[in-house]
Design a protein around this motif. Sequence first.
Motif, PDB file in Angstrom:
ATOM      1  N   GLY A 166       0.705  -1.116  -0.183  1.00 58.86           N
ATOM      2  CA  GLY A 166       0.016  -0.087   0.199  1.00 58.86           C
ATOM      3  C   GLY A 166       0.916   1.208  -0.208  1.00 58.86           C
ATOM      4  O   GLY A 166       0.476   2.305  -0.024  1.00 58.86           O
ATOM      5  N   TRP A 167       2.191   1.018  -0.141  1.00 57.31           N
ATOM      6  CA  TRP A 167       3.106   2.229   0.246  1.00 57.31           C
ATOM      7  C   TRP A 167       2.890   3.242  -1.017  1.00 57.31           C
ATOM      8  O   TRP A 167       2.624   4.403  -0.977  1.00 57.31           O
ATOM      9  CB  TRP A 167       4.687   1.946   0.069  1.00 57.31           C
ATOM     10  N   PRO A 168       2.664   2.726  -2.481  1.00 59.92           N
ATOM     11  CA  PRO A 168       2.571   3.673  -3.663  1.00 59.92           C
ATOM     12  C   PRO A 168       1.448   4.424  -3.443  1.00 59.92           C
ATOM     13  O   PRO A 168       1.155   5.735  -3.918  1.00 59.92           O
ATOM     14  CB  PRO A 168       2.466   2.648  -4.858  1.00 59.92           C
ATOM     15  N   LEU A 169       0.121   3.955  -3.069  1.00 61.55           N
ATOM     16  CA  LEU A 169      -1.061   4.719  -2.818  1.00 61.55           C
ATOM     17  C   LEU A 169      -0.937   5.714  -1.799  1.00 61.55           C
ATOM     18  O   LEU A 169      -1.446   6.773  -1.865  1.00 61.55           O
ATOM     19  CB  LEU A 169      -2.235   3.547  -2.530  1.00 61.55           C
ATOM     20  N   ARG A 170      -0.309   5.530  -0.630  1.00 65.77           N
ATOM     21  CA  ARG A 170      -0.010   6.543   0.249  1.00 65.77           C
ATOM     22  C   ARG A 170       0.941   7.625  -0.144  1.00 65.77           C
ATOM     23  O   ARG A 170       0.606   8.841   0.082  1.00 65.77           O
ATOM     24  CB  ARG A 170       0.551   5.879   1.584  1.00 65.77           C
ATOM     25  N   VAL A 171       1.744   7.477  -0.952  1.00 67.54           N
ATOM     26  CA  VAL A 171       2.605   8.168  -1.495  1.00 67.54           C
ATOM     27  C   VAL A 171       1.825   9.217  -2.605  1.00 67.54           C
ATOM     28  O   VAL A 171       1.925  10.352  -2.370  1.00 67.54           O
ATOM     29  CB  VAL A 171       4.003   7.639  -2.305  1.00 67.54           C
ATOM     30  N   LEU A 172       1.026   8.681  -3.262  1.00 64.50           N
ATOM     31  CA  LEU A 172       0.452   9.539  -4.468  1.00 64.50           C
ATOM     32  C   LEU A 172      -0.590  10.237  -3.694  1.00 64.50           C
ATOM     33  O   LEU A 172      -0.976  11.319  -3.980  1.00 64.50           O
ATOM     34  CB  LEU A 172      -0.339   8.789  -5.354  1.00 64.50           C
ATOM     35  N   ALA A 173      -1.347   9.714  -2.680  1.00 67.48           N
ATOM     36  CA  ALA A 173      -2.377  10.240  -1.820  1.00 67.48           C
ATOM     37  C   ALA A 173      -1.725  11.516  -1.173  1.00 67.48           C
ATOM     38  O   ALA A 173      -2.331  12.831  -1.002  1.00 67.48           O
ATOM     39  CB  ALA A 173      -2.964   9.544  -0.884  1.00 67.48           C
ATOM     40  N   GLY A 174      -0.435  11.487  -0.516  1.00 72.81           N
ATOM     41  CA  GLY A 174       0.219  12.493   0.028  1.00 72.81           C
ATOM     42  C   GLY A 174       0.548  13.576  -0.874  1.00 72.81           C
ATOM     43  O   GLY A 174       0.411  14.974  -0.625  1.00 72.81           O
ATOM     44  N   LEU A 175       1.105  13.242  -2.126  1.00 68.43           N
ATOM     45  CA  LEU A 175       1.240  14.224  -3.116  1.00 68.43           C
ATOM     46  C   LEU A 175       0.158  15.179  -3.697  1.00 68.43           C
ATOM     47  O   LEU A 175       0.090  16.179  -3.832  1.00 68.43           O
ATOM     48  CB  LEU A 175       2.077  13.711  -4.300  1.00 68.43           C
ATOM     49  N   GLU A 176      -1.193  14.370  -3.748  1.00 63.27           N
ATOM     50  CA  GLU A 176      -2.157  15.198  -3.968  1.00 63.27           C
ATOM     51  C   GLU A 176      -2.741  15.935  -3.047  1.00 63.27           C
ATOM     52  O   GLU A 176      -3.051  17.278  -3.397  1.00 63.27           O
ATOM     53  CB  GLU A 176      -3.502  13.952  -4.476  1.00 63.27           C
ATOM     54  N   ALA A 177      -2.570  15.744  -1.935  1.00 57.99           N
ATOM     55  CA  ALA A 177      -3.070  16.532  -0.731  1.00 57.99           C
ATOM     56  C   ALA A 177      -1.965  17.773  -0.737  1.00 57.99           C
ATOM     57  O   ALA A 177      -2.377  19.024  -0.607  1.00 57.99           O
ATOM     58  CB  ALA A 177      -3.060  15.691   0.526  1.00 57.99           C
ATOM     59  N   LEU A 178      -0.718  17.390  -0.950  1.00 55.05           N
ATOM     60  CA  LEU A 178       0.233  18.567  -1.085  1.00 55.05           C
ATOM     61  C   LEU A 178      -0.203  19.695  -2.008  1.00 55.05           C
ATOM     62  O   LEU A 178       0.095  20.882  -1.754  1.00 55.05           O
ATOM     63  CB  LEU A 178       1.787  18.051  -0.976  1.00 55.05           C
ATOM     64  N   SER A 179      -0.575  19.181  -3.090  1.00 56.72           N
ATOM     65  CA  SER A 179      -1.184  19.970  -4.146  1.00 56.72           C
ATOM     66  C   SER A 179      -2.178  21.024  -4.018  1.00 56.72           C
ATOM     67  O   SER A 179      -2.272  22.053  -4.846  1.00 56.72           O
ATOM     68  CB  SER A 179      -1.288  19.203  -5.735  1.00 56.72           C
ATOM     69  N   GLN A 180      -2.604  20.972  -3.058  1.00 59.56           N
ATOM     70  CA  GLN A 180      -3.884  21.636  -2.540  1.00 59.56           C
ATOM     71  C   GLN A 180      -3.311  23.156  -1.822  1.00 59.56           C
ATOM     72  O   GLN A 180      -4.133  23.897  -1.498  1.00 59.56           O
ATOM     73  CB  GLN A 180      -4.792  21.078  -1.855  1.00 59.56           C
ATOM     74  N   LEU A 181      -2.160  22.836  -1.511  1.00 59.23           N
ATOM     75  CA  LEU A 181      -1.552  24.056  -0.743  1.00 59.23           C
ATOM     76  C   LEU A 181      -0.456  25.066  -1.448  1.00 59.23           C
ATOM     77  O   LEU A 181      -0.229  24.609  -2.549  1.00 59.23           O
ATOM     78  CB  LEU A 181      -0.651  23.253   0.603  1.00 59.23           C
ATOM     79  N   ARG A 182      -0.598  26.259  -0.698  1.00 64.33           N
ATOM     80  CA  ARG A 182       0.448  27.143  -1.412  1.00 64.33           C
ATOM     81  C   ARG A 182       1.931  26.775  -1.243  1.00 64.33           C
ATOM     82  O   ARG A 182       2.866  26.761  -2.129  1.00 64.33           O
ATOM     83  CB  ARG A 182       0.159  28.257  -0.741  1.00 64.33           C
ATOM     84  N   ASN A 183       2.246  26.194  -0.198  1.00 63.51           N
ATOM     85  CA  ASN A 183       3.537  25.637   0.188  1.00 63.51           C
ATOM     86  C   ASN A 183       3.330  24.615   1.353  1.00 63.51           C
ATOM     87  O   ASN A 183       2.597  24.702   2.199  1.00 63.51           O
ATOM     88  CB  ASN A 183       4.528  26.615   0.322  1.00 63.51           C
TER      89      ASN A 183
END
Length: 627
Positions: free
Chosen positions: A411-428
Amino acid sequence: MSRPPFRMIAPLALVAAAGLCALAALLAVGLLESRTAGAVRAALAEAGMGWAEAAPDGMLVRLSGTAPDEAARFRALSAAGAVIDAAHVIDEIAVKPANPLAAPRFSVELLRNASGISVIGLVPATTDRAALGRTLSRIAPRVSVADMLESADYPEPLGWQDALAFGLDALSRFDSAKISVTPRRVAISAITESDRARERAEQALRKAAPEGLTLALDISAPRPMIAPFTLRFLMDGEGARFDACAADTEEARARIEAAARAAGMVADMDCPLGLGVPADSWGAAVARGIEALARIGGGALTFSDSDVTLVAAAGSDRATFDGAVATLRAVLPAPFELHAVLAEPVKVDGSGAETGPREFFATLSPEGLLQLRGRVPDALVQAAAESYARARFGQDSVHSAMRIDPNLPEGWPLRVLAGLEALSQLRNGSVIVQAGFVRLTGLTMDDTAQARVARLLSDRLGDAQNFEIDITYREPPETVDGRPTPQACVAQIGDILAAEKITFAPGSTRIEGSAVRVVDAIADVLRRCPDAQIEIGGHTDSQGREEMNESLSQQRAEAVLTALMARRVLTSNLTARGYGESRPIADNGTEEGREANRRIEFRLIAPEGEEAAADDAPPEGGTDGQD
């Protein structure tokens, strides 16, 4: 003295007698005239018409004076006609001029919906109808305008122009509205897409209303569709609070708030009402969950549709945890399903060292540069993470320093992609991914970002997952003096879009990935240009049906407008228009050409009285992704 001859006496006697008769007749006529005129005067006085005069004129009576109105004149003639034959009454009565007609009540009804704009009412003749038509066409360029106005040649009442201009400004802020304009009052009934949009619109309208104008607002917001229907309640060292909240009814919201207050929450609760609730018992289920978390003493409670995850804080008493979970399972109504976890202590390192915990982490700088570090299970996942990051953060904005660790859990890849998607919602900010924990921290100027990220992670990570969100919301800066010209603003936006496009998923109207930060940057520019009249134009390539492309481009342009509104940009001077495939700037026969044609443009609209910006002006930027 000689006496006249006898023969003269008879004629003289006859003449004398005739003279006496004539004198007697004259005296009789004069007496009759006087009596008749006196009788008419008496009749007029008895009728209360002292303003009228009656003067004899032979066998006639002349009536004079100034009557207060036509009815009084007629009554005077009738009174005289009752004394003397009406044929012998000469009407010389004047009538007092009537008061000038009062000015009409000027008002305009502005009606707007998906089918067009209708304008109904009465305006002064001095109103520039052509300018009014141009303004309405600019507000809604792709719909019909029905002008049903009438005009009257009377002076404009005080405050009319200010009220009409404000009504038009208000109309530009809504897709569905009824606006009633009178010289001193404007009443607005409208619909917004959310409670937040309603609050912002009300604040902006009150701020923009001219001094002395009475403003009546009736703005409603239909309940949004929330998917997944998410609520997340936290209890930690910072207190009790919501990361995300949703309710289906006022009663459910009140019950949720009561449970949160009992658990120690002191801040105001922002819990919008929405559609998509998995069961009518949502309020009762959430309240029970909060009570269980409060009994444990700390942790996180997440509802994602019917899935319930309770993560007790590390170090919580095991017996208390077990008892609270057992009670919650017993009282939790169907169809809700509980997943409970007593969290292990989490050590977040973030160094990437071999001796540290197994983790992946990404850091997004304020300039939009992304660094990927930490562990991935194999080269395939490494390549997928880099590709995904470049799609979301920009092709040239990603630096990768990941290393391969084949012993990472499933499940590591799914967690990585979810984290990146969440980070993309922020300014930094940054995101750290571990086997049983995800932490996201960062900054946003969108006050909806926290709830959106909580919803995203609870949906992507699945059941019984422990994650932490620490997002700081910063109020967008106020507009300052020394503003750039509208031309300079559009040029700055063009520079932003030339460096990085606004992206959409294929066939989608959702702004995501690096486009979030592009919109942030554009919002910063537009706050300094609140008076610039700007069109947001959506364009597609020629693939697909023409009608579908036009609709898609319109929806994308409107999505950009909505995203700017969410960042507290005044959007009254912004319009969204979809051109579909009608204005290509490159050859649609090549992939490169189609890529160039898929774009969002910001175009300056010239003020009234000036020549409009050329339709064939070069584009300032575009969108990415398949249409």
